[in-house]
Design a protein around this motif. Structure first.
Motif, PDB file in Angstrom:
ATOM      1  N   ALA A  63      24.854 -11.532 -46.585  1.00  0.00           N
ATOM      2  CA  ALA A  63      24.550 -10.276 -45.840  1.00  0.00           C
ATOM      3  C   ALA A  63      25.667 -10.419 -44.598  1.00  0.00           C
ATOM      4  N   ILE A  64      26.340  -9.141 -44.314  1.00  0.00           N
ATOM      5  CA  ILE A  64      27.412  -9.376 -43.191  1.00  0.00           C
ATOM      6  C   ILE A  64      27.144  -7.921 -42.436  1.00  0.00           C
ATOM      7  N   PRO A  65      25.964  -7.979 -41.716  1.00  0.00           N
ATOM      8  CA  PRO A  65      25.442  -6.886 -41.294  1.00  0.00           C
ATOM      9  C   PRO A  65      26.443  -6.890 -39.668  1.00  0.00           C
ATOM     10  N   HIS A  66      26.700  -5.293 -39.195  1.00  0.00           N
ATOM     11  CA  HIS A  66      27.503  -5.144 -38.066  1.00  0.00           C
ATOM     12  C   HIS A  66      27.214  -3.821 -37.739  1.00  0.00           C
ATOM     13  N   THR A  67      27.500  -3.412 -36.576  1.00  0.00           N
ATOM     14  CA  THR A  67      27.375  -1.899 -36.095  1.00  0.00           C
ATOM     15  C   THR A  67      28.395  -1.608 -35.221  1.00  0.00           C
ATOM     16  N   ASP A  68      28.596  -0.434 -34.699  1.00  0.00           N
ATOM     17  CA  ASP A  68      29.864  -0.152 -33.845  1.00  0.00           C
ATOM     18  C   ASP A  68      30.063  -0.791 -32.532  1.00  0.00           C
ATOM     19  N   TYR A  69      31.245  -1.049 -32.134  1.00  0.00           N
ATOM     20  CA  TYR A  69      31.713  -1.850 -31.077  1.00  0.00           C
ATOM     21  C   TYR A  69      31.069  -1.376 -29.622  1.00  0.00           C
ATOM     22  N   GLN A  70      30.611  -0.210 -29.668  1.00  0.00           N
ATOM     23  CA  GLN A  70      30.062   0.530 -28.245  1.00  0.00           C
ATOM     24  C   GLN A  70      28.720  -0.328 -27.857  1.00  0.00           C
ATOM     25  N   TYR A  71      27.983  -0.960 -28.820  1.00  0.00           N
ATOM     26  CA  TYR A  71      26.998  -1.804 -28.298  1.00  0.00           C
ATOM     27  C   TYR A  71      26.875  -3.055 -28.186  1.00  0.00           C
ATOM     28  N   ALA A  72      28.152  -3.564 -28.266  1.00  0.00           N
ATOM     29  CA  ALA A  72      28.396  -5.212 -27.992  1.00  0.00           C
ATOM     30  C   ALA A  72      29.062  -5.319 -26.659  1.00  0.00           C
ATOM     31  N   ASN A  73      28.924  -6.690 -25.978  1.00  0.00           N
ATOM     32  CA  ASN A  73      29.502  -6.898 -24.881  1.00  0.00           C
ATOM     33  C   ASN A  73      30.712  -8.121 -25.104  1.00  0.00           C
ATOM     34  N   THR A  74      30.744  -8.316 -26.293  1.00  0.00           N
ATOM     35  CA  THR A  74      31.824  -9.386 -26.704  1.00  0.00           C
ATOM     36  C   THR A  74      32.130  -9.404 -28.205  1.00  0.00           C
ATOM     37  N   THR A  75      33.280 -10.243 -28.451  1.00  0.00           N
ATOM     38  CA  THR A  75      33.584 -10.220 -29.810  1.00  0.00           C
ATOM     39  C   THR A  75      33.406 -11.736 -30.503  1.00  0.00           C
ATOM     40  N   GLN A  76      32.726 -12.045 -31.425  1.00  0.00           N
ATOM     41  CA  GLN A  76      32.356 -13.266 -31.951  1.00  0.00           C
ATOM     42  C   GLN A  76      31.325 -13.115 -32.995  1.00  0.00           C
ATOM     43  N   LEU A  77      31.132 -14.189 -33.625  1.00  0.00           N
ATOM     44  CA  LEU A  77      30.271 -14.181 -35.117  1.00  0.00           C
ATOM     45  C   LEU A  77      28.843 -14.653 -34.636  1.00  0.00           C
ATOM     46  N   LEU A  78      27.730 -14.510 -35.317  1.00  0.00           N
ATOM     47  CA  LEU A  78      26.771 -15.165 -35.435  1.00  0.00           C
ATOM     48  C   LEU A  78      26.280 -15.567 -36.816  1.00  0.00           C
ATOM     49  N   VAL A  79      25.769 -16.850 -37.167  1.00  0.00           N
ATOM     50  CA  VAL A  79      25.593 -17.433 -38.612  1.00  0.00           C
ATOM     51  C   VAL A  79      24.089 -17.623 -38.407  1.00  0.00           C
ATOM     52  N   ALA A  80      23.368 -16.998 -39.475  1.00  0.00           N
ATOM     53  CA  ALA A  80      22.037 -17.605 -39.690  1.00  0.00           C
ATOM     54  C   ALA A  80      21.665 -17.890 -41.144  1.00  0.00           C
ATOM     55  N   THR A  81      21.098 -19.069 -41.348  1.00  0.00           N
ATOM     56  CA  THR A  81      20.775 -19.515 -42.595  1.00  0.00           C
ATOM     57  C   THR A  81      19.165 -19.285 -42.681  1.00  0.00           C
ATOM     58  N   LEU A  82      18.902 -18.780 -43.888  1.00  0.00           N
ATOM     59  CA  LEU A  82      17.243 -18.770 -44.129  1.00  0.00           C
ATOM     60  C   LEU A  82      16.477 -19.725 -44.816  1.00  0.00           C
ATOM     61  N   LYS A  83      15.550 -19.729 -44.344  1.00  0.00           N
ATOM     62  CA  LYS A  83      14.577 -20.866 -45.005  1.00  0.00           C
ATOM     63  C   LYS A  83      14.523 -20.491 -46.538  1.00  0.00           C
ATOM     64  N   LYS A  84      14.103 -19.488 -46.602  1.00  0.00           N
ATOM     65  CA  LYS A  84      14.211 -18.942 -48.117  1.00  0.00           C
ATOM     66  C   LYS A  84      14.977 -17.324 -48.154  1.00  0.00           C
ATOM     67  N   PRO A  85      15.342 -17.094 -49.199  1.00  0.00           N
ATOM     68  CA  PRO A  85      16.076 -15.983 -49.337  1.00  0.00           C
ATOM     69  C   PRO A  85      15.201 -14.793 -49.019  1.00  0.00           C
ATOM     70  N   VAL A  86      15.816 -13.566 -48.617  1.00  0.00           N
ATOM     71  CA  VAL A  86      15.104 -12.404 -48.353  1.00  0.00           C
ATOM     72  C   VAL A  86      15.729 -11.294 -49.188  1.00  0.00           C
ATOM     73  N   GLU A  87      15.013 -10.249 -49.456  1.00  0.00           N
ATOM     74  CA  GLU A  87      15.633  -9.209 -50.184  1.00  0.00           C
ATOM     75  C   GLU A  87      16.662  -8.294 -49.262  1.00  0.00           C
ATOM     76  N   TRP A  88      17.602  -8.002 -49.599  1.00  0.00           N
ATOM     77  CA  TRP A  88      18.860  -7.229 -49.128  1.00  0.00           C
ATOM     78  C   TRP A  88      19.466  -6.155 -50.008  1.00  0.00           C
ATOM     79  N   HIS A  89      19.835  -5.077 -49.447  1.00  0.00           N
ATOM     80  CA  HIS A  89      20.361  -4.100 -50.278  1.00  0.00           C
ATOM     81  C   HIS A  89      21.691  -4.430 -50.552  1.00  0.00           C
ATOM     82  N   ASN A  90      22.134  -4.405 -51.906  1.00  0.00           N
ATOM     83  CA  ASN A  90      23.546  -4.716 -52.147  1.00  0.00           C
ATOM     84  C   ASN A  90      24.551  -3.655 -51.654  1.00  0.00           C
ATOM     85  N   MET A  91      25.639  -4.071 -51.032  1.00  0.00           N
ATOM     86  CA  MET A  91      26.728  -3.336 -50.552  1.00  0.00           C
ATOM     87  C   MET A  91      27.336  -2.235 -51.589  1.00  0.00           C
TER      88      MET A  91
END
Length: 148
Positions: A63-91
């Motif tokens: 999943a590649i979630p994001h939202t609009d720039y005005q809610y952020a203070n920086t530009t970068q990535l965050l990567v999270a790996t999950l212990k077990k898969p979670v259900e996510w709606h398909n793009m």
């Protein structure tokens, strides 16, 4: 612009039950570091509801979630790996859910940084072998090297 990925923003083996819980955990983490504004989580969840970001890539979905720039203070990535898969709606089909094992969150504080962030992410995610190595990584440094 170089897209930053910091060791403290690589969250390995998160134990979560849902997409919403993952988004809460990553938002809380980024807010605690001062990298996003207090309203970030609310807007991230709203945007995910409107425009799901689950990518069916093969053996390991991302999943590649994001939202609009005005809610952020920086530009970068965050990567999270999950212990077990979670259900996510398909793009590609928001009525369909897919099991997601890796979350790559792009945070950007200027609108012109969004495209570059997504291009960098997609460049990595198109390689299923790299995605598998990220999912199995046991250190932040390993994930950074795989992204570079």
């Amino acid at each position: 612009m170089v897209l930053n990925l910091f060791p403290e923003d690589i969250l390995l083996n998160i134990d979560a039950e849902s997409c919403q819980e993952v988004l809460h955990l990553v938002s809380t983490h980024l807010f605690g570091e001062g990298k996003v504004k207090q309203s970030y989580e609310e807007h991230l969840i709203d945007r995910e509801r409107e425009y799901p970001t689950g990518l069916a890539l093969g053996d390991i979905n991302v999943a590649i979630p994001h939202t609009d720039y005005q809610y952020a203070n920086t530009t970068q990535l965050l990567v999270a790996t999950l212990k077990k898969p979670v259900e996510w709606h398909n793009m590609e089909d928001s009525d369909e859910s897919i099991p997601v094992s890796v979350v790559v969150l792009s945070v950007f504080d200027k609108p012109e940084h969004q495209l570059e962030a997504l291009q960098k992410i997609m460049g990595v995610l198109q390689n299923q072998e790299l995605v598998a190595q990220i999912a199995d990584a046991d250190s932040a440094q390993q994930v950074i090297e795989l992204f570079n």
